[in-house]
Design an enzyme around this catalytic site. Structure first.
Site, mmCIF file in Angstrom:
data_model
loop_
_atom_site.group_PDB
_atom_site.id
_atom_site.type_symbol
_atom_site.label_atom_id
_atom_site.label_comp_id
_atom_site.label_asym_id
_atom_site.label_seq_id
_atom_site.Cartn_x
_atom_site.Cartn_y
_atom_site.Cartn_z
ATOM 1 C CB CYS A 185 -0.949 -0.006 1.189
ATOM 2 S SG CYS A 185 -2.147 -1.340 1.096
ATOM 3 C CG HIS A 230 -3.219 3.444 2.566
ATOM 4 N ND1 HIS A 230 -3.631 3.138 1.297
ATOM 5 C CD2 HIS A 230 -3.244 2.279 3.268
ATOM 6 C CE1 HIS A 230 -3.891 1.839 1.228
ATOM 7 N NE2 HIS A 230 -3.667 1.301 2.406
ATOM 8 C CG ASN A 286 -6.655 -0.805 1.304
ATOM 9 O OD1 ASN A 286 -6.014 -0.300 0.386
ATOM 10 N ND2 ASN A 286 -6.084 -1.312 2.384
HETATM 11 O O1 UT7 Z 1 -3.694 -1.263 3.680
HETATM 12 C C1 UT7 Z 1 -2.688 -2.022 4.235
HETATM 13 C C2 UT7 Z 1 -2.676 -1.943 5.710
HETATM 14 N N1 UT7 Z 1 -3.858 -2.537 6.272
HETATM 15 C C3 UT7 Z 1 -4.459 -1.949 7.286
HETATM 16 O O2 UT7 Z 1 -4.077 -0.892 7.694
HETATM 17 C C4 UT7 Z 1 -5.623 -2.690 7.924
HETATM 18 C C5 UT7 Z 1 -5.498 -2.648 9.419
HETATM 19 N N2 UT7 Z 1 -6.525 -3.405 10.120
HETATM 20 C C6 UT7 Z 1 -7.833 -3.073 10.144
HETATM 21 O O3 UT7 Z 1 -8.259 -2.142 9.482
HETATM 22 C C7 UT7 Z 1 -8.731 -3.824 11.093
HETATM 23 O O4 UT7 Z 1 -7.951 -4.638 11.926
HETATM 24 C C8 UT7 Z 1 -9.825 -4.683 10.403
HETATM 25 C C9 UT7 Z 1 -10.868 -3.787 9.761
HETATM 26 C C10 UT7 Z 1 -9.199 -5.576 9.354
HETATM 27 C C11 UT7 Z 1 -10.539 -5.543 11.428
HETATM 28 O O5 UT7 Z 1 -11.081 -4.734 12.453
HETATM 29 P P1 UT7 Z 1 -10.787 -5.048 13.999
HETATM 30 O O6 UT7 Z 1 -11.515 -4.027 14.746
HETATM 31 O O7 UT7 Z 1 -9.305 -5.118 14.192
HETATM 32 O O8 UT7 Z 1 -11.472 -6.439 14.177
HETATM 33 P P2 UT7 Z 1 -10.853 -7.831 14.685
HETATM 34 O O9 UT7 Z 1 -10.048 -8.452 13.609
HETATM 35 O O10 UT7 Z 1 -10.208 -7.624 16.013
HETATM 36 O O11 UT7 Z 1 -12.161 -8.669 14.909
HETATM 37 C C12 UT7 Z 1 -13.124 -8.335 15.923
HETATM 38 C C13 UT7 Z 1 -14.289 -9.309 15.844
HETATM 39 C C14 UT7 Z 1 -13.839 -10.775 15.843
HETATM 40 O O12 UT7 Z 1 -14.829 -11.500 16.527
HETATM 41 P P3 UT7 Z 1 -14.612 -11.957 18.055
HETATM 42 O O13 UT7 Z 1 -13.358 -12.799 18.056
HETATM 43 O O14 UT7 Z 1 -14.434 -10.671 18.814
HETATM 44 O O15 UT7 Z 1 -15.846 -12.723 18.369
HETATM 45 C C15 UT7 Z 1 -13.872 -11.149 14.393
HETATM 46 O O16 UT7 Z 1 -14.057 -12.517 14.181
HETATM 47 O O17 UT7 Z 1 -15.004 -9.113 14.615
HETATM 48 C C16 UT7 Z 1 -15.049 -10.343 13.889
HETATM 49 N N3 UT7 Z 1 -14.995 -10.036 12.477
HETATM 50 C C17 UT7 Z 1 -16.072 -9.709 11.746
HETATM 51 N N4 UT7 Z 1 -17.368 -9.580 12.075
HETATM 52 C C18 UT7 Z 1 -18.223 -9.211 11.090
HETATM 53 C C19 UT7 Z 1 -13.893 -10.011 11.652
HETATM 54 N N5 UT7 Z 1 -14.248 -9.650 10.405
HETATM 55 C C20 UT7 Z 1 -15.600 -9.484 10.448
HETATM 56 C C21 UT7 Z 1 -16.537 -9.092 9.462
HETATM 57 N N6 UT7 Z 1 -17.835 -8.974 9.833
HETATM 58 N N7 UT7 Z 1 -16.199 -8.830 8.186
#
Ligand code: UT7
Length: 333
Positions: A116, A257, A287
């Site tokens: 990215c 970004h 993204n």
């Molecule tokens: O561009 C290159 C660089 N990339 C980035 O900068 C991305 C950085 N990361 C992020 O933007 C975020 O970490 C994400 C958007 C990818 C994920 O958000 P998060 O707030 O970090 O969520 P998480 O991965 O900690 O997941 C929280 C919960 C989990 O459930 P439990 O374990 O708390 O029950 C996941 O299983 O949300 C669940 N989850 C979802 N729920 C509904 C993960 N993906 C989804 C989804 N829909 N699509």
């Protein structure tokens, strides 16, 4: 002799027509609009559906949009750089095909991949060539067909990415009041396991097993990347202001970004910027990896004025990250 700087003199872009909405994703994986919106800020993304068309299709369209808007003779371009993490194919560069298709007959060309951050790093490369006096006109394109490496059964990644391309023309100028002023660029390879494609490279070539294991799709450990991204992008952006003796008041626009609205907000806060000065189009495109920064410039071009101080900031797989300060060189035509 006056110093030569590199200034952006034209912007172009292209996004495919097909819109993949959060509601559509609700029918594909276990997710919902509320989760996607509050966690990322994304509402929809564009997907290139056309059979047999790769990232070069997006790159060519963006370049042609720029060429047409700027009435540019493509034969005057010295170098074409395509910043991309999703090249058409390994070993034959997407940039050489793109430059031939757009009529850049006198240019040499190559791809650059730092995920990215590719477009931001490419801008620094282009600026250095121009400042050295070696080349005068460089077309930098950020293009990614992320849908080609996204597993639409993996809710952790398929809600995030979209396809698109943007391009800028960088030209030599002796007007020292405009152009690219400073950059802080960083990498840390210890982060590569958090965001990568496990197979298909020389480390783990393609095999039946890697395909069955779905190792040719983008893999991301979101939380780990999130923590690094918030700190990385905010730190370099604040440091860039400090070392140029600037505050948020001196900055007209932040071009961040578009990976996550919460990362963008954290960066803007650290820089002391009001939300109105931050370019945000993540809700429309998601993204798009190397295309996010030029897609922002394209969407906001009509509002940019000569003399505007602009900070561009990025974070990507690798890890790679950085920020660039420039002063905009023209009023919208
Ligand atoms: O561009 C290159 C660089 N990339 C980035 O900068 C991305 C950085 N990361 C992020 O933007 C975020 O970490 C994400 C958007 C990818 C994920 O958000 P998060 O707030 O970090 O969520 P998480 O991965 O900690 O997941 C929280 C919960 C989990 O459930 P439990 O374990 O708390 O029950 C996941 O299983 O949300 C669940 N989850 C979802 N729920 C509904 C993960 N993906 C989804 C989804 N829909 N699509």
């Amino acid at each position: 002799m006056s110093k030569i700087t590199a200034a952006i003199t034209a912007v172009g872009a292209y996004v495919p027509e097909f819109v993949l909405t959060n509601a559509m994703l609700e029918n594909m994986v276990e997710t919902n609009d509320e989760w996607i919106t509050t966690r990322t800020g994304i509402k929809e993304r564009r997907i290139l559906k056309a059979e047999g068309k790769g990232t070069s299709f997006l790159a060519i369209k963006a370049a042609q949009n720029l060429i047409q808007k700027a009435s540019l003779d493509p034969a005057t371009i010295d170098l074409v750089i395509v910043a991309t993490a999703t090249p058409d194919m390994k070993a034959a560069s997407t940039a050489s095909y793109t430059s031939t298709q757009i009529g850049a007959t006198n240019a040499f060309s190559y791809d650059m991949d730092s995920a990215c951050s590719s477009f931001l790093f490419g801008m620094s490369t282009a600026a250095s060539y121009i400042e050295s006096g070696r080349y005068k006109k460089i077309l930098l394109i950020g293009a990614d067909k992320m849908s080609s490496i996204v597993n639409y059964k993996d809710r952790a990644t398929c809600i995030i990415f979209g396809d698109g391309a943007g391009a800028v023309l960088l030209e030599a100028t002796e007007d020292e009041s405009i152009g690219i002023k400073d950059s802080i660029l960083k990498s840390d390879g210890s982060g590569r396991h958090y965001l990568h494609m496990k197979a298909g490279g020389s480390l783990k070539p393609a095999s039946v097993e890697t395909v069955l294991n779905k190792e040719h799709f983008a893999y991301q450990e979101g939380q780990a990347v999130f923590k690094f991204a918030v700190k990385g992008m905010a730190d370099v952006s604040a440091e860039l202001l400090e070392r140029n003796q600037l505050t948020g008041d001196d900055i007209a626009w932040l071009v961040p970004h578009q990976a996550n609205l919460r990362i963008i907000d954290a960066t803007a806060n650290r820089m002391g910027l009001d939300k109105e000065k931050v370019m945000i189009n993540i809700q429309k495109y998601g993204n798009t990896t190397a295309a996010t920064l030029p897609l922002c410039l394209w969407d906001w071009e009509s509002q940019l004025k000569k003399g505007d101080n602009i900070v561009l900031a990025a974070f990507g797989g690798g890890f790679t990250w950085g920020a660039t300060l420039l002063t905009w060189g023209y009023d919208s035509k």
